[in-house]
Design a protein around this motif. Structure first.
Motif, PDB file in Angstrom:
ATOM      1  N   SER A  76       0.839  -1.200   0.000  1.00 55.58           N
ATOM      2  CA  SER A  76       0.000   0.000   0.000  1.00 55.58           C
ATOM      3  C   SER A  76       0.873   1.248   0.000  1.00 55.58           C
ATOM      4  O   SER A  76       2.055   1.201   0.385  1.00 55.58           O
ATOM      5  CB  SER A  76      -0.915   0.022   1.233  1.00 55.58           C
ATOM      6  OG  SER A  76      -0.159   0.245   2.417  1.00 55.58           O
ATOM      7  N   PHE A  77       0.266   2.352  -0.415  1.00 53.15           N
ATOM      8  CA  PHE A  77       0.992   3.623  -0.369  1.00 53.15           C
ATOM      9  C   PHE A  77       1.369   3.970   1.062  1.00 53.15           C
ATOM     10  O   PHE A  77       2.469   4.463   1.328  1.00 53.15           O
ATOM     11  CB  PHE A  77       0.118   4.743  -0.958  1.00 53.15           C
ATOM     12  CG  PHE A  77       0.703   6.109  -0.763  1.00 53.15           C
ATOM     13  CD1 PHE A  77       1.719   6.571  -1.585  1.00 53.15           C
ATOM     14  CD2 PHE A  77       0.245   6.935   0.260  1.00 53.15           C
ATOM     15  CE1 PHE A  77       2.282   7.840  -1.394  1.00 53.15           C
ATOM     16  CE2 PHE A  77       0.790   8.191   0.457  1.00 53.15           C
ATOM     17  CZ  PHE A  77       1.820   8.646  -0.376  1.00 53.15           C
ATOM     18  N   GLU A  78       0.477   3.690   2.002  1.00 51.24           N
ATOM     19  CA  GLU A  78       0.710   4.058   3.401  1.00 51.24           C
ATOM     20  C   GLU A  78       1.938   3.351   3.981  1.00 51.24           C
ATOM     21  O   GLU A  78       2.740   3.960   4.697  1.00 51.24           O
ATOM     22  CB  GLU A  78      -0.530   3.728   4.236  1.00 51.24           C
ATOM     23  CG  GLU A  78      -1.737   4.631   3.961  1.00 51.24           C
ATOM     24  CD  GLU A  78      -2.412   4.364   2.629  1.00 51.24           C
ATOM     25  OE1 GLU A  78      -3.081   5.285   2.092  1.00 51.24           O
ATOM     26  OE2 GLU A  78      -2.262   3.224   2.117  1.00 51.24           O
ATOM     27  N   ILE A  79       2.099   2.070   3.665  1.00 50.87           N
ATOM     28  CA  ILE A  79       3.258   1.330   4.171  1.00 50.87           C
ATOM     29  C   ILE A  79       4.543   1.874   3.556  1.00 50.87           C
ATOM     30  O   ILE A  79       5.548   2.063   4.251  1.00 50.87           O
ATOM     31  CB  ILE A  79       3.096  -0.175   3.871  1.00 50.87           C
ATOM     32  CG1 ILE A  79       1.990  -0.774   4.740  1.00 50.87           C
ATOM     33  CG2 ILE A  79       4.416  -0.917   4.105  1.00 50.87           C
ATOM     34  CD1 ILE A  79       1.636  -2.200   4.393  1.00 50.87           C
ATOM     35  N   CYS A  80       4.510   2.134   2.253  1.00 48.30           N
ATOM     36  CA  CYS A  80       5.698   2.693   1.598  1.00 48.30           C
ATOM     37  C   CYS A  80       6.046   4.065   2.173  1.00 48.30           C
ATOM     38  O   CYS A  80       7.218   4.359   2.442  1.00 48.30           O
ATOM     39  CB  CYS A  80       5.466   2.796   0.094  1.00 48.30           C
ATOM     40  SG  CYS A  80       5.379   1.201  -0.745  1.00 48.30           S
ATOM     41  N   LYS A  81       5.041   4.899   2.370  1.00 49.14           N
ATOM     42  CA  LYS A  81       5.263   6.226   2.947  1.00 49.14           C
ATOM     43  C   LYS A  81       5.876   6.125   4.340  1.00 49.14           C
ATOM     44  O   LYS A  81       6.827   6.848   4.664  1.00 49.14           O
ATOM     45  CB  LYS A  81       3.942   7.000   3.022  1.00 49.14           C
ATOM     46  CG  LYS A  81       4.068   8.398   3.634  1.00 49.14           C
ATOM     47  CD  LYS A  81       2.718   9.091   3.695  1.00 49.14           C
ATOM     48  CE  LYS A  81       2.839  10.505   4.267  1.00 49.14           C
ATOM     49  NZ  LYS A  81       3.390  10.514   5.654  1.00 49.14           N
ATOM     50  N   GLN A  82       5.346   5.226   5.155  1.00 48.83           N
ATOM     51  CA  GLN A  82       5.863   5.064   6.509  1.00 48.83           C
ATOM     52  C   GLN A  82       7.331   4.671   6.491  1.00 48.83           C
ATOM     53  O   GLN A  82       8.147   5.213   7.248  1.00 48.83           O
ATOM     54  CB  GLN A  82       5.056   4.003   7.255  1.00 48.83           C
ATOM     55  CG  GLN A  82       5.559   3.741   8.675  1.00 48.83           C
ATOM     56  CD  GLN A  82       4.807   2.596   9.345  1.00 48.83           C
ATOM     57  OE1 GLN A  82       3.697   2.259   8.964  1.00 48.83           O
ATOM     58  NE2 GLN A  82       5.440   1.987  10.342  1.00 48.83           N
ATOM     59  N   CYS A  83       7.693   3.720   5.613  1.00 43.55           N
ATOM     60  CA  CYS A  83       9.081   3.268   5.556  1.00 43.55           C
ATOM     61  C   CYS A  83      10.003   4.364   5.006  1.00 43.55           C
ATOM     62  O   CYS A  83      11.131   4.534   5.485  1.00 43.55           O
ATOM     63  CB  CYS A  83       9.187   1.997   4.723  1.00 43.55           C
ATOM     64  SG  CYS A  83       8.498   0.540   5.551  1.00 43.55           S
ATOM     65  N   ILE A  84       9.530   5.115   4.022  1.00 43.57           N
ATOM     66  CA  ILE A  84      10.314   6.241   3.512  1.00 43.57           C
ATOM     67  C   ILE A  84      10.550   7.257   4.629  1.00 43.57           C
ATOM     68  O   ILE A  84      11.670   7.733   4.833  1.00 43.57           O
ATOM     69  CB  ILE A  84       9.603   6.900   2.317  1.00 43.57           C
ATOM     70  CG1 ILE A  84       9.575   5.946   1.123  1.00 43.57           C
ATOM     71  CG2 ILE A  84      10.275   8.219   1.935  1.00 43.57           C
ATOM     72  CD1 ILE A  84       8.649   6.375   0.007  1.00 43.57           C
TER      73      ILE A  84
END
Length: 313
Positions: A86-94
């Motif tokens: 999901s975008f949210e997981i990628c955003k969190q890791c970034i």
């Protein structure tokens, strides 16, 4: 040196017809074993965290372990999110400091996969982070990835070109016959090199990625079973096929199952031979050594990335 992205790694790998090893990490001993091998071979390395790893160890702990590895070795190391869905997981890791993320929208229809991937790319590139995506679906089970054989699909070369052009993604995981987990093939192993070569020609100078690329060494399968395990019939991707893939634009090869087998076989052996042992250092230490041994073998004899770390500093 600080954490790096995969951009320069892949450029060097593509030009040199070799691959960078991407190894899944879950705890300190696995990180230590991988980076000890990379240091011994003077090789760059990608340490990647799956959803299961982040649930088990917490992203913050994983990041700090990787930062410690850099401080200890001064190697070029990328911290990569594996199979972000999901975008949210990628955003969190970034936002947490990962230097590379994978957005896996392969379970969505083509247009939805493009839309999701483009959204992640825009957010990541604004922050200097590289993005991997996936087109086509690999069969198998590994952590939160679970795709049945009948739902697996090979990557369409024409779609691959359109996908890369419309998303701006930095690398693409393709499906050519590999699969997740320890049971990759029934009968003779086969990868679709004709499809791979076609994709490479249609996407010149663009880095491709192989998931589900563990070789499942039979020595570790046999050792696990000898010391109380129950994993009959496990079979992986022959190493000569991985070496061949690196000649066709495959710049990143993922390994997880092989690490699990190596560590587990060492731990099982120690417990069987020393049933009174209960000091974690005494059984996790041999597990760490087994990780180093197999990673060093992969870097030197399979991926061909030995000795190139100094070119990235």
């Amino acid at each position: 040196m600080p954490l790096v992205t995969t951009k320069e790694m892949f450029k060097l790998a593509y030009e040199g017809n070799f691959a960078i090893g991407a190894f899944n990490v879950n705890n300190m001993e696995i990180v230590q074993g991988i980076v000890a091998a990379a240091k011994a071979e003077n090789a760059p390395v990608i340490l990647q965290a799956s959803a299961g790893a982040r649930k088990y160890a917490n992203s913050v702990y994983l990041r700090k372990l990787v930062e410690a590895a850099i401080e200890d070795t001064n190697l070029p190391i990328a911290l990569h999110l594996d199979h972000g869905d999901s975008f949210e997981i990628c955003k969190q890791c970034i936002d947490d400091g990962f230097t590379s993320v994978m957005i896996d929208g392969s379970h969505h229809p083509f247009e939805e996969n493009i839309e999701l991937t483009r959204k992640v790319v825009e957010y990541a590139h604004e922050r200097g982070v590289t993005v991997e995506a996936e087109l086509g679906q690999l069969a198998g089970i590994e952590d939160d990835v679970n795709v049945s054989a009948e739902n697996a699909t090979y990557t369409n070369p024409d779609q691959a070109v359109e996908f890369v052009e419309r998303t701006g993604v930095d690398s693409l995981a393709i499906a050519i016959g590999t699969s997740h987990g320890a049971y990759k093939f029934q009968g003779k192993a086969k990868l679709d090199f004709e499809r791979l070569e076609k994709i490479t020609k249609m996407l010149p100078n663009f880095p491709l990625v192989l998931h589900g690329a563990s070789s499942v060494p039979q020595e570790y399968v046999q050792m696990c079973n000898q010391y109380g395990g129950n994993i009959p019939g496990a079979k992986g991707v022959p190493e000569e096929m991985l070496r061949e893939a690196a000649k066709y634009g495959v710049c990143k090869i993922n390994v997880d199952t092989d690490l699990r087998l190596a560590m587990t076989s060492a731990v099982r052996k120690l417990f069987t031979e020393n049933p009174a042992e209960f000091d974690p250092r005494k059984y996790l230490g041999p597990g760490r050594d087994a990780i180093q041994k197999i990673v060093q073998h992969k870097i030197k004899n399979v991926f061909g990335s030995s000795g190139v770390a100094s070119k990235l500093k």
